[in-house]
Motif scaffolding. Structure first.
Motif, PDB file in Angstrom:
ATOM      1  N   GLY A   1      -7.563  -5.720   0.844  1.00  0.00           N
ATOM      2  CA  GLY A   1      -7.160  -4.508   1.794  1.00  0.00           C
ATOM      3  C   GLY A   1      -7.568  -3.189   1.329  1.00  0.00           C
ATOM      4  N   SER A   2      -7.105  -2.273   2.306  1.00  0.00           N
ATOM      5  CA  SER A   2      -7.534  -0.874   2.139  1.00  0.00           C
ATOM      6  C   SER A   2      -6.359   0.068   2.813  1.00  0.00           C
ATOM      7  N   ILE A   3      -6.022   1.165   2.259  1.00  0.00           N
ATOM      8  CA  ILE A   3      -4.949   1.966   2.778  1.00  0.00           C
ATOM      9  C   ILE A   3      -5.544   3.392   2.578  1.00  0.00           C
ATOM     10  N   SER A   4      -6.719   3.500   2.671  1.00  0.00           N
ATOM     11  CA  SER A   4      -7.433   4.798   2.333  1.00  0.00           C
ATOM     12  C   SER A   4      -7.898   5.774   3.466  1.00  0.00           C
ATOM     13  N   GLU A   5      -6.944   5.552   4.502  1.00  0.00           N
ATOM     14  CA  GLU A   5      -7.203   6.418   5.798  1.00  0.00           C
ATOM     15  C   GLU A   5      -5.736   6.870   6.153  1.00  0.00           C
ATOM     16  N   PRO A   6      -5.816   7.783   7.160  1.00  0.00           N
ATOM     17  CA  PRO A   6      -4.519   8.179   7.834  1.00  0.00           C
ATOM     18  C   PRO A   6      -3.821   7.147   8.630  1.00  0.00           C
ATOM     19  N   GLY A   7      -2.540   7.075   8.479  1.00  0.00           N
ATOM     20  CA  GLY A   7      -1.566   6.125   9.091  1.00  0.00           C
ATOM     21  C   GLY A   7      -1.664   4.863   8.391  1.00  0.00           C
ATOM     22  N   LEU A   8      -2.258   4.553   7.491  1.00  0.00           N
ATOM     23  CA  LEU A   8      -2.222   3.401   6.469  1.00  0.00           C
ATOM     24  C   LEU A   8      -1.489   3.660   5.236  1.00  0.00           C
ATOM     25  N   GLY A   9      -0.764   2.761   4.636  1.00  0.00           N
ATOM     26  CA  GLY A   9       0.103   2.719   3.502  1.00  0.00           C
ATOM     27  C   GLY A   9       1.434   2.516   3.946  1.00  0.00           C
ATOM     28  N   LEU A  10       2.398   3.065   3.128  1.00  0.00           N
ATOM     29  CA  LEU A  10       3.845   2.804   3.274  1.00  0.00           C
ATOM     30  C   LEU A  10       4.285   3.249   4.725  1.00  0.00           C
ATOM     31  N   LEU A  11       4.908   2.303   5.629  1.00  0.00           N
ATOM     32  CA  LEU A  11       5.581   2.734   6.780  1.00  0.00           C
ATOM     33  C   LEU A  11       6.220   3.888   6.482  1.00  0.00           C
TER      34      LEU A  11
END
Length: 183
Positions: A167-177
């Motif tokens: 997975g990836s969280i390297s963009e706005p809106g992704l990551g911890l809720l």
């Protein structure tokens, strides 16, 4: 998720190579004639059926729960599927690993200064599926080479997951809720 045409695939909650994680039987579409072969008391019937299969599309966005962090990255669970890794280069940047807490930290910059946003176990995380790997873990016959005396290689092969997601969280809106909501 999608309904895959399944024929002659193994049972419940098994990974079928290049198909996905079989969750449950959806329906039986056709039963053919039954046969009893000489010397065998069992009845053999060809059955056509459909399965519910977990196989997310590349670039699909999913929400899971952080299982844990290590230098390898962030491990994520969907509850029924645990083999998801978000590697360090796919985290929000700049990110660092906190050895003492054993968590990844996003060093978020604002006008007031930097804020450390921790990725703790148990937190909900939104991520994009960027890669998948299938490994054929079906048994192999005995090799003609010398039998290995080291059981460590056999142990490592047995513990390898047949299906993993990256997975990836390297963009706005992704990551911890919690990063993106006002609560």
């Amino acid at each position: 998720m999608y309904i895959a045409q399944a024929r002659n695939y193994p049972g419940l909650e098994k990974v079928v190579y290049n198909v996905g994680l079989c969750i449950c039987l959806y329906d039986i579409t056709k039963l053919e004639d039954s046969y009893i072969f000489p010397g065998d008391g069992a009845s053999h019937t060809k059955v056509h059926f459909r399965y519910v299969v977990f196989h997310p599309f590349l670039d699909e966005i999913l929400v899971g729960e952080i299982k844990g962090c290590s230098l390898e990255g962030v491990r994520v669970s969907l509850g029924f599927f645990d083999d998801i890794l978000i590697p360090p280069e796919s985290l929000q940047q700049p990110a660092k690993f906190d050895e003492a807490e054993q968590v990844w930290v996003w060093e978020y910059e604002t006008e007031e200064g930097a804020h450390d946003l921790y990725m703790d176990a148990g937190e909900e995380i939104r991520f994009r599926v960027v890669d998948e790997t299938f490994i054929d873990t079906s048994p192999t016959g005995p090799s003609s080479a010398q039998p290995s005396t080291s059981g460590a290689a056999d142990e490592a092969q047995k513990k390898e997951a047949p299906y993993t997601l990256v997975g990836s969280i390297s963009e706005p809106g992704l990551g911890l809720l919690s990063w993106w909501t006002n609560s």
